[in-house]
Design a protein around this motif. Structure first.
Motif, PDB file in Angstrom:
ATOM      1  N   LEU A   1       0.817  -1.211   0.000  1.00 53.77           N
ATOM      2  CA  LEU A   1       0.000   0.000   0.000  1.00 53.77           C
ATOM      3  C   LEU A   1       0.853   1.265   0.000  1.00 53.77           C
ATOM      4  O   LEU A   1       0.548   2.239  -0.699  1.00 53.77           O
ATOM      5  CB  LEU A   1      -0.946  -0.007   1.200  1.00 53.77           C
ATOM      6  CG  LEU A   1      -1.987  -1.134   1.261  1.00 53.77           C
ATOM      7  CD1 LEU A   1      -2.959  -0.911   2.416  1.00 53.77           C
ATOM      8  CD2 LEU A   1      -2.747  -1.272  -0.059  1.00 53.77           C
TER       9      LEU A   1
ATOM     10  N   ASP B   1      -3.694  -3.589  -3.752  1.00 56.74           N
ATOM     11  CA  ASP B   1      -3.633  -4.491  -2.596  1.00 56.74           C
ATOM     12  C   ASP B   1      -3.408  -5.947  -2.974  1.00 56.74           C
ATOM     13  O   ASP B   1      -3.350  -6.809  -2.103  1.00 56.74           O
ATOM     14  CB  ASP B   1      -4.905  -4.354  -1.750  1.00 56.74           C
ATOM     15  CG  ASP B   1      -6.173  -4.824  -2.472  1.00 56.74           C
ATOM     16  OD1 ASP B   1      -6.086  -5.513  -3.493  1.00 56.74           O
ATOM     17  OD2 ASP B   1      -7.280  -4.483  -1.998  1.00 56.74           O
TER      18      ASP B   1
ATOM     19  N   LYS C   1     -10.479  -8.648   2.038  1.00 58.48           N
ATOM     20  CA  LYS C   1      -9.672  -7.473   1.706  1.00 58.48           C
ATOM     21  C   LYS C   1     -10.613  -6.301   1.521  1.00 58.48           C
ATOM     22  O   LYS C   1     -11.705  -6.437   0.979  1.00 58.48           O
ATOM     23  CB  LYS C   1      -8.860  -7.691   0.425  1.00 58.48           C
ATOM     24  CG  LYS C   1      -7.562  -8.422   0.630  1.00 58.48           C
ATOM     25  CD  LYS C   1      -6.725  -8.424  -0.634  1.00 58.48           C
ATOM     26  CE  LYS C   1      -5.414  -9.171  -0.410  1.00 58.48           C
ATOM     27  NZ  LYS C   1      -4.592  -9.209  -1.646  1.00 58.48           N
ATOM     28  N   GLY C   2     -10.136  -5.116   1.927  1.00 64.28           N
ATOM     29  CA  GLY C   2     -11.012  -3.970   1.966  1.00 64.28           C
ATOM     30  C   GLY C   2     -11.641  -3.864   3.344  1.00 64.28           C
ATOM     31  O   GLY C   2     -11.404  -4.708   4.220  1.00 64.28           O
TER      32      GLY C   2
ATOM     33  N   GLY D   1      -6.020   1.292   5.743  1.00 66.25           N
ATOM     34  CA  GLY D   1      -6.800   0.173   5.220  1.00 66.25           C
ATOM     35  C   GLY D   1      -8.297   0.398   5.399  1.00 66.25           C
ATOM     36  O   GLY D   1      -9.076  -0.553   5.382  1.00 66.25           O
TER      37      GLY D   1
ATOM     38  N   ARG E   1     -12.161   2.091   4.424  1.00 71.32           N
ATOM     39  CA  ARG E   1     -12.947   2.161   3.185  1.00 71.32           C
ATOM     40  C   ARG E   1     -12.516   3.375   2.357  1.00 71.32           C
ATOM     41  O   ARG E   1     -12.354   3.294   1.138  1.00 71.32           O
ATOM     42  CB  ARG E   1     -14.436   2.242   3.511  1.00 71.32           C
ATOM     43  CG  ARG E   1     -15.326   2.160   2.270  1.00 71.32           C
ATOM     44  CD  ARG E   1     -16.789   2.238   2.630  1.00 71.32           C
ATOM     45  NE  ARG E   1     -17.171   3.591   3.010  1.00 71.32           N
ATOM     46  CZ  ARG E   1     -18.015   3.886   4.003  1.00 71.32           C
ATOM     47  NH1 ARG E   1     -18.541   2.919   4.729  1.00 71.32           N
ATOM     48  NH2 ARG E   1     -18.319   5.135   4.281  1.00 71.32           N
TER      49      ARG E   1
ATOM     50  N   TYR F   1      -9.058   2.693   0.757  1.00 71.21           N
ATOM     51  CA  TYR F   1      -9.142   1.671  -0.278  1.00 71.21           C
ATOM     52  C   TYR F   1      -9.802   2.221  -1.543  1.00 71.21           C
ATOM     53  O   TYR F   1      -9.361   1.954  -2.657  1.00 71.21           O
ATOM     54  CB  TYR F   1      -9.921   0.458   0.235  1.00 71.21           C
ATOM     55  CG  TYR F   1      -9.036  -0.640   0.778  1.00 71.21           C
ATOM     56  CD1 TYR F   1      -8.217  -1.386  -0.064  1.00 71.21           C
ATOM     57  CD2 TYR F   1      -9.008  -0.946   2.128  1.00 71.21           C
ATOM     58  CE1 TYR F   1      -7.410  -2.401   0.417  1.00 71.21           C
ATOM     59  CE2 TYR F   1      -8.195  -1.951   2.633  1.00 71.21           C
ATOM     60  CZ  TYR F   1      -7.397  -2.675   1.769  1.00 71.21           C
ATOM     61  OH  TYR F   1      -6.586  -3.670   2.244  1.00 71.21           O
TER      62      TYR F   1
ATOM     63  N   TYR G   1      -6.457   3.049  -3.584  1.00 70.29           N
ATOM     64  CA  TYR G   1      -6.148   1.710  -4.089  1.00 70.29           C
ATOM     65  C   TYR G   1      -7.253   1.135  -4.962  1.00 70.29           C
ATOM     66  O   TYR G   1      -7.227  -0.030  -5.324  1.00 70.29           O
ATOM     67  CB  TYR G   1      -5.828   0.778  -2.914  1.00 70.29           C
ATOM     68  CG  TYR G   1      -4.884   1.445  -1.941  1.00 70.29           C
ATOM     69  CD1 TYR G   1      -3.614   1.846  -2.347  1.00 70.29           C
ATOM     70  CD2 TYR G   1      -5.271   1.748  -0.635  1.00 70.29           C
ATOM     71  CE1 TYR G   1      -2.754   2.508  -1.484  1.00 70.29           C
ATOM     72  CE2 TYR G   1      -4.416   2.397   0.243  1.00 70.29           C
ATOM     73  CZ  TYR G   1      -3.163   2.782  -0.191  1.00 70.29           C
ATOM     74  OH  TYR G   1      -2.317   3.447   0.663  1.00 70.29           O
TER      75      TYR G   1
ATOM     76  N   ARG H   1     -10.149   0.050  -4.662  1.00 75.01           N
ATOM     77  CA  ARG H   1     -11.024  -1.052  -4.272  1.00 75.01           C
ATOM     78  C   ARG H   1     -12.350  -0.490  -3.781  1.00 75.01           C
ATOM     79  O   ARG H   1     -12.425   0.109  -2.715  1.00 75.01           O
ATOM     80  CB  ARG H   1     -10.394  -1.920  -3.189  1.00 75.01           C
ATOM     81  CG  ARG H   1     -11.337  -3.047  -2.721  1.00 75.01           C
ATOM     82  CD  ARG H   1     -10.685  -4.053  -1.814  1.00 75.01           C
ATOM     83  NE  ARG H   1      -9.728  -4.896  -2.501  1.00 75.01           N
ATOM     84  CZ  ARG H   1     -10.048  -5.880  -3.328  1.00 75.01           C
ATOM     85  NH1 ARG H   1     -11.325  -6.149  -3.585  1.00 75.01           N
ATOM     86  NH2 ARG H   1      -9.102  -6.588  -3.905  1.00 75.01           N
TER      87      ARG H   1
END
Length: 555
Positions: free
Chosen positions: A120, A142, A223-224, A234, A236, A239, A243, A245
Motif C-alpha cells: 500500500l 492491494d 480485503k477492503g 486500510g 474504506r 481503499y 487503491y 477497491r
C-alpha cells in the motif's frame, strides 16, 4: 541458490544494529519487534500462486534474521541468492527506510536482476519511489499475484497495476486488476516448511523473529473494509481513493476452512482470523462455525470483531474449537472519542460483549486501546486502567492492552488527507521525510502527527503513563507474571530515559547495550509474559516428528 523470485522482507530501518534507537513502545501489542519483522501475509499468497504456476520461489525475512543474529552479514547473504527478480514489500510506511536501503543493496550486488516493490505505501508514494535508480518497477494496489506473474512472463507492457522504468521514461498501467474474491488465492502453509528446506535457516524463513518461541498462524478472511477509522490506511476511504477497491473481497467459508485444515494438518499453533466474519452476513458466520467445528481442531482460535457482536454470533464462534479467544479495539473508554475515531458503538454494548464472553466460556477477550486520538487529552488516555478494572468486575476472562497511535497516521487515510477536519496536524508529507523520521533515536520523533489536544511530547508521555498504569493493574490482578512485569517496567524506564536525553540533546551511545538487551533480547520474554496470545515453542506445535527434527536442525 538459483530462484525465479526471491521475496525479501526488510527491517523498518537498515542497519538498526549500528545505531542506538529506542522504539519498542510502537510494537508492544503485536508479535513483531520494533523493526517490524513480521513479513506480510501477502508473501505467502504470492509464493503459493507463483509456485502453482511453475516458478521457483523463496522467502527471506532479513529483519527476523538480523534480530536473531547480530553478526549476520546481509550483503554477503544477498550475494548467495541468485534470482531473476527480487520482490520487496513496502506495505506500511514504517518500512520506508529499510525497504529502500535493501533495494539499493540488491541492485548493487545483482544489477541484472529486476528489483520490484509492492504494498500500500509503495502504491501511495509510487511517483516518488519509482525515481530511485535501483528500483525497476512497483506493483500497485492491494493484490499482486496475477500482475507479478504477468510481469515475469510477458513484461510490463501487458501487466496491470504497474509503474515501471522504460529507458529514461517512467510509464504506468492503471490499477485495474482488483480481485473480488480471495478463494483463488489461498495459501499452501506447507510452503513455509519447503522454504526452510531451501534456506536451511529457520530464522530467515520465519514469519517473524520470535516465531520459534511463540508461533501463530493467520487466515485473511477479506480485503477492503466497510469502516472508516480516520487514521487507517486500510479503511474504506483509503481503499476506494488510493487503491481503487470499491468492493470488498470476501473469502468463502469453504476456502477459510480449507486453509485452517491446511494449518492444522501440520501444526497445533494458534490461528488468528483477520477480519470480522460478520462482514458477508450471518450465514457466513454460521457456515464457518459449522465447517470449523467439523474439523475437530486442537488449535486455539482467535477471532476479531470491529463492533461488539450479539450473543447469537458469539455462540456460533464459541463452537469452532475447544479453545477460542476474542479481540476488539474500542480504542478509548470514552464514547465520544471512540465515535470520532470511527468506532460507533457504546460502552453498554461493549460491556454486554464482555458479559456474554464470560457466560459462553471463551478463554479470553482482549481489548485494545490507543493514545493519540481526536478529542483525547492526557487524563483520558491514562484512564484505560480504571476502565479495565471496572470491566474485570464483569469478567475475569478479560485482558487489555494500550499503545500509541504510532508511528504514523497512515498516508491515504481520512485524517492524513484532511487533517484539520479531525483535529490532526500532519508533520511529514514527502516519502523522504518518512525515511529520515525512521532514523530517529526515540520513537516520539518518528511520529508524523500531533493533535489539537496533545503535541508529540504529550502523546509520548501519555502513552508511557497509560501503558505503565495498565501494566500495573494487570500485574496486581495476577494476569502478568512478575518477571514480565519487571522487564516491562525496565523498558518503560529506559524509554523515558532515552526520551529525556534526546529532548535535551544528550547522546545515548552509552545506552546501546541496554537498549539492545531490553528492546531485542527481552522482547520475546516480555510478550510471552504479557500473554498477547497463547504461546509455546514451535517444535511443540509441529505434528510430524521428522519436521520437528528438521526445525531443530536448522535453528
Amino acid at each position: 541458490m538459483k530462484l525465479d523470485v526471491a521475496l525479501i522482507h526488510p527491517p523498518s530501518v537498515y542497519d538498526f544494529r549500528k545505531s542506538p534507537s529506542y522504539a519498542s513502545m510502537i510494537s508492544e501489542v503485536i508479535p513483531s519487534m520494533y523493526v517490524f519483522d513480521m513479513m506480510p501475509y501477502g508473501f505467502l499468497t504470492l509464493a503459493t500462486y507463483l509456485e502453482k504456476n511453475g516458478l521457483n520461489v523463496a522467502i527471506f525475512n532479513l529483519a527476523a534474521k538480523m534480530l536473531k543474529d547480530r553478526s549476520f552479514d546481509v550483503e554477503k547473504y544477498i550475494k548467495r541468492i541468485e534470482a531473476d527478480l527480487f520482490g520487496i514489500d513496502l506495505h506500511w510506511a514504517v518500512h520506508a527506510q529499510g525497504a529502500i536501503e535493501i533495494a539499493r543493496i540488491i541492485k548493487e550486488i545483482h544489477p541484472e536482476s529486476k528489483v520490484v516493490l509492492g504494498g500500500l505505501s509503495s502504491t501511495y508514494f509510487r511517483y516518488e519511489v519509482i525515481r530511485y535508480p535501483f528500483i525497476d518497477a512497483i506493483l500497485t494496489g492491494d493484490s499482486a499475484e496475477l500482475p507479478l506473474l504477468r510481469y515475469i512472463e510477458e513484461g510490463p507492457e501487458r501487466t496491470p497495476n504497474i509503474i515501471w522504468k522504460d529507458g529514461g521514461k517512467i510509464r504506468e498501467n492503471p490499477l485495474s486488476w482488483i480481485p473480488e474474491s480471495l478463494d483463488e488465492f489461498g495459501i499452501d502453509h506447507e510452503f513455509l516448511l519447503r522454504n526452510v528446506k531451501k534456506t536451511r535457516d529457520l530464522a530467515i524463513s520465519s514469519p517473524f523473529a520470535s516465531f520459534d518461541e511463540a508461533p501463530i498462524a493467520g487466515v485473511i478472511t477479506m480485503k477492503g473494509c466497510p469502516f472508516n477509522c480516520i487514521t487507517c490506511g486500510g479503511s474504506r476511504f483509503a481503499y476506494e481513493r488510493a487503491y481503487m477497491r470499491r468492493k470488498l473481497a470476501i473469502k468463502s467459508p469453504e476456502a477459510i476452512a480449507d486453509e485452517v485444515e491446511g494449518i492444522a494438518r501440520i501444526s497445533k499453533m494458534p490461528i488468528f482470523f483477520v477480519g470480522d466474519l460478520r462482514i458477508g452476513g450471518m450465514g457466513r458466520v454460521e457456515r464457518v462455525s459449522k465447517l470449523l467445528k467439523e474439523l475437530d481442531l486442537e488449535n486455539e482460535l482467535i477471532f476479531e470483531f470491529f463492533t461488539p457482536p450479539s450473543k447469537e454470533v458469539l455462540g456460533y464462534i464459541r463452537r469452532t474449537s475447544h479453545s477460542v479467544y476474542l479481540q476488539i479495539s474500542p480504542e478509548s473508554p470514552f464514547e465520544d472519542i471512540r465515535r470520532a475515531f470511527g468506532r460507533p458503538y457504546t460502552n453498554q454494548s461493549l460491556e454486554k460483549m464482555v458479559s456474554n464472553s464470560e457466560s459462553l466460556g471463551f478463554e479470553r477477550l482482549d481489548l485494545y486501546f490507543m493514545v493519540g486520538l481526536p478529542f483525547q487529552r492526557r487524563e483520558q488516555a491514562i484512564s484505560v486502567a480504571d476502565y479495565f478494572r471496572k470491566l474485570r468486575e464483569i469478567s475475569k476472562r478479560l485482558d487489555s492492552f494500550v499503545s500509541p497511535l504510532a508511528p504514523f497516521v497512515d498516508p491515504g487515510s481520512r485524517a492524513y488527507m484532511d487533517p484539520g477536519a479531525f483535529g490532526y496536524i500532519i508533520t511529514l508529507r514527502d516519502f523522504e521525510d518518512y525515511r529520515r523520521a525512521l532514523l530517529s533515536e526515540h520513537w516520539m520523533n518518528s511520529l508524523n502527527y500531533e493533535t489539537r489536544w496533545m503535541n508529540r511530547r504529550e502523546i509520548a508521555e501519555a502513552s508511557l503513563d497509560a501503558y505503565e498504569r495498565l501494566l500495573t493493574e494487570r500485574y496486581l490482578q495476577g494476569i502478568v507474571d512478575e518477571e514480565a512485569y519487571e522487564l516491562a517496567m525496565e523498558r518503560i524506564e529506559l524509554d523515558k530515559l532515552v526520551l529525556d536525553r534526546v529532548e535535551r540533546g544528550i547522546p545515548i551511545d552509552d545506552l546501546k547495550d541496554r537498549i539492545d538487551e531490553l528492546a531485542r533480547r527481552s522482547d520475546a520474554r516480555v510478550k510471552k509474559g504479557l500473554s498477547l496470545y497463547p504461546t509455546s515453542g514451535l517444535a511443540e506445535r509441529i505434528r510430524n516428528p521428522i519436521l520437528r527434527a528438521l526445525i531443530t536442525l536448522v535453528r
